[in-house]
Design a protein around this motif. Structure first.
Motif, short mmCIF file in Angstrom:
data_model
loop_
_atom_site.label_atom_id
_atom_site.label_comp_id
_atom_site.label_asym_id
_atom_site.label_seq_id
_atom_site.Cartn_x
_atom_site.Cartn_y
_atom_site.Cartn_z
N PRO A 88 5.81 16.15 0.60
CA PRO A 88 5.28 15.10 1.49
C PRO A 88 4.61 14.00 0.69
CG PRO A 88 3.91 17.08 1.56
CD PRO A 88 5.15 17.44 0.80
N GLN A 89 4.78 12.77 1.15
CA GLN A 89 4.21 11.62 0.47
C GLN A 89 2.74 11.47 0.83
OE1 GLN A 89 6.00 9.65 -1.74
NE2 GLN A 89 7.44 11.34 -1.48
N ALA A 90 1.94 11.10 -0.20
CA ALA A 90 0.52 10.87 0.05
C ALA A 90 0.35 9.63 0.91
CB ALA A 90 -0.21 10.68 -1.28
N GLN A 91 -0.55 9.69 1.88
CA GLN A 91 -0.80 8.58 2.77
C GLN A 91 -2.03 7.82 2.31
OE1 GLN A 91 1.27 7.73 5.29
NE2 GLN A 91 2.55 9.38 4.48
N PRO A 92 -2.04 6.49 2.50
CA PRO A 92 -3.23 5.74 2.11
C PRO A 92 -4.42 6.14 2.96
CG PRO A 92 -1.68 4.35 3.32
CD PRO A 92 -0.98 5.63 3.05
N SER A 93 -5.59 6.06 2.35
CA SER A 93 -6.80 6.43 3.08
C SER A 93 -7.08 5.42 4.16
CB SER A 93 -7.99 6.49 2.11
OG SER A 93 -8.16 5.23 1.47
N ALA A 94 -7.85 5.83 5.15
CA ALA A 94 -8.17 4.95 6.27
C ALA A 94 -8.91 3.72 5.76
CB ALA A 94 -9.03 5.70 7.28
N GLY A 95 -8.49 2.57 6.25
CA GLY A 95 -9.16 1.33 5.89
C GLY A 95 -8.70 0.73 4.58
N SER A 96 -7.79 1.37 3.88
CA SER A 96 -7.34 0.82 2.60
C SER A 96 -6.39 -0.34 2.84
CB SER A 96 -6.65 1.90 1.76
OG SER A 96 -5.49 2.35 2.41
N ALA A 97 -6.36 -1.29 1.86
CA ALA A 97 -5.48 -2.45 1.99
C ALA A 97 -4.05 -2.05 1.73
CB ALA A 97 -5.92 -3.52 0.98
N PRO A 98 -3.08 -2.75 2.31
CA PRO A 98 -1.68 -2.42 2.08
C PRO A 98 -1.33 -2.55 0.60
CG PRO A 98 -1.92 -4.01 3.87
CD PRO A 98 -3.25 -3.88 3.22
N LEU A 99 -0.50 -1.63 0.11
CA LEU A 99 -0.05 -1.68 -1.27
C LEU A 99 0.66 -3.00 -1.54
CD1 LEU A 99 0.22 0.02 -3.88
CD2 LEU A 99 2.44 0.77 -3.02
N ASN A 100 0.36 -3.62 -2.66
CA ASN A 100 0.97 -4.87 -3.11
C ASN A 100 0.47 -6.11 -2.37
OD1 ASN A 100 2.60 -3.36 -4.79
ND2 ASN A 100 4.25 -3.23 -3.29
N ALA A 101 -0.47 -6.00 -1.42
CA ALA A 101 -0.82 -7.15 -0.59
C ALA A 101 -1.32 -8.32 -1.42
CB ALA A 101 -1.87 -6.76 0.44
N ALA A 102 -2.43 -8.15 -2.13
CA ALA A 102 -2.98 -9.25 -2.91
C ALA A 102 -2.08 -9.63 -4.09
CB ALA A 102 -4.38 -8.93 -3.38
N PRO A 103 -1.55 -8.68 -4.87
CA PRO A 103 -0.69 -9.10 -5.98
C PRO A 103 0.52 -9.92 -5.55
CG PRO A 103 -1.36 -6.82 -6.26
CD PRO A 103 -1.82 -7.24 -4.90
N VAL A 104 1.20 -9.53 -4.48
CA VAL A 104 2.37 -10.28 -4.04
C VAL A 104 1.97 -11.69 -3.61
CG1 VAL A 104 4.12 -10.44 -2.23
CG2 VAL A 104 3.74 -8.28 -3.40
N ALA A 105 0.85 -11.82 -2.90
CA ALA A 105 0.40 -13.14 -2.47
C ALA A 105 0.04 -14.01 -3.66
CB ALA A 105 -0.79 -12.99 -1.53
N ALA A 106 -0.62 -13.43 -4.67
CA ALA A 106 -1.01 -14.20 -5.85
C ALA A 106 0.21 -14.65 -6.64
CB ALA A 106 -1.95 -13.37 -6.73
N VAL A 107 1.17 -13.74 -6.83
CA VAL A 107 2.40 -14.10 -7.55
C VAL A 107 3.13 -15.21 -6.82
CG1 VAL A 107 4.70 -13.26 -8.18
CG2 VAL A 107 2.68 -11.86 -8.68
N ARG A 108 3.20 -15.10 -5.50
CA ARG A 108 3.91 -16.12 -4.71
C ARG A 108 3.24 -17.48 -4.86
NH1 ARG A 108 4.26 -14.15 1.04
NH2 ARG A 108 5.80 -12.77 0.11
#
Length: 356
Positions: A88-108
């Motif tokens: 089973p895949q580990a799930q992000p903890s409650a309240g955590s930011a989406p994976l890649n959110a800030a890095p993708v926005a900054a790169v863009r």
């Protein structure tokens, strides 16, 4: 062989191996993904104030495909074959930011600024000319008696730098003349320092070779390949500052702030910054003269101050730089601007004191 025998044989056979992608295929797919990200406009979803939150689903799935070597449409059909058991895949903890959110926005955002720089038309200065930059600056000062930082007041700033570094430059702050070496009777002052300029200000000594980030020759000679550029900046600043990533980010800001940078190098600087870990996006930023923009930012190693580069939302022109407190810390409260430089104009002129 009847149907029951066929099914039993399939059950006993090991599952087909997953096709592995070659290194070249990995790079091709990743390059295609990043190209798609650059072409998409920044979409803002209102979350916490001042932050851009980008849905990570599409980028996350595409990256997962590239990094795990998932099968292509022409791969074997395993719909009827037994599947290997997966943990089973580990799930992000409650309240955590989406994976890649800030890095993708900054790169863009940085790639959009780089694309705009690629389209810009440059004026190449002659070695005997000067780069003129006008700005508004606000930086704190320190009380010598108490050691406490006091908030600065905005000051108009004009600077003339020799293109080839062979001539005396000039710095004028609100028309005030700062003391020079000769005024202070400094025995190490250069005897050839010019007489005070009619505009006031203070002289900047010649810097033959212009080997530092503030020199035009240094900026013009930088590599236009982002990876090579980032490697050079880290090599040139090795052992300086809190760490190589933060020092590289700060040095890029130094180059962009008060210099005329050729557009191919400027584009490479933005793309190099997109490769520095920890760079994020801050939305709805206002510079010192009231212009609205969007910023890329990076937290310093102490976790107290964030450095932000502000860009125009439409043209992606670099408007300036500021530092913001991210927590209460003695003289500063969270959210306060601790210092900033807002660029009002750049030009190439023939003489110190000339204005466009």
């Amino acid at each position: 062989m009847n149907e029951d025998e066929r099914v039993e044989l399939v059950r006993l056979l090991p599952p087909p191996a997953r096709p592995e992608l070659s290194a070249d295929r990995h790079r091709l797919l990743r390059g295609h993904l990043m190209s798609e990200l650059r072409e998409q406009p920044v979409r803002v979803r209102r979350g916490r104030p001042g932050r851009v939150v980008v849905p990570a689903l599409a980028g996350g799935l595409a990256l997962a495909l590239v990094l795990t070597g998932g099968g292509s449409a022409s791969g074997p059909d395993r719909s009827q074959a037994p599947q290997a058991t997966q943990a089973p895949q580990a799930q992000p903890s409650a309240g955590s930011a989406p994976l890649n959110a800030a890095p993708v926005a900054a790169v863009r955002l940085l790639n959009q600024a780089a694309d705009a720089a690629d389209r810009a038309q440059d004026t190449t200065p002659r070695g005997d000319q000067f780069v003129y930059v006008k700005s508004v600056q606000t930086y704190p000062s320190t009380d010598e008696a108490t050691g406490e930082a006091t908030k600065g007041t905005p000051q108009n700033r004009e600077i003339w730098r020799s293109v080839d570094g062979s001539r005396w430059g000039l710095l004028v702050m609100d028309g005030q003349r700062r003391p020079t070496g000769q005024d202070l009777k400094d025995p190490h002052a250069r005897p050839d320092e010019p007489a005070p300029h009619p505009l006031g200000g203070g002289w900047l000594e010649p810097t033959p070779g212009n080997t530092g980030p503030s020199g035009y020759a240094y900026a013009a000679a930088l590599p236009t390949d982002p990876d090579q550029l980032l490697a050079k900046l880290k090599a040139d600043t090795k052992g300086q500052g809190p760490g190589p990533d933060q020092e590289a980010f700060a040095t890029i800001g130094d180059i962009l702030r008060e210099q005329l940078v050729p557009s191919p190098v400027r584009a490479a600087l933005y793309r190099a910054a997109a490769r520095i870990p920890g760079v994020t996006v801050v939305d709805e930023v206002t510079d010192a003269v009231g212009r609205q923009g969007v910023a890329v930012a990076r937290l310093d190693s102490g976790g107290v101050v964030e450095t932000q580069w502000i860009f125009d939302r439409s043209s992606f022109e670099f408007l300036g730089e500021r530092t913001v407190a991210v927590k209460d810390d003695g003289s500063w409260r969270k959210g306060e601007v601790t210092g900033q430089t807002t660029i009002l104009g750049r030009a190439v002129v023939d003489q110190v004191g000339d204005r466009p």
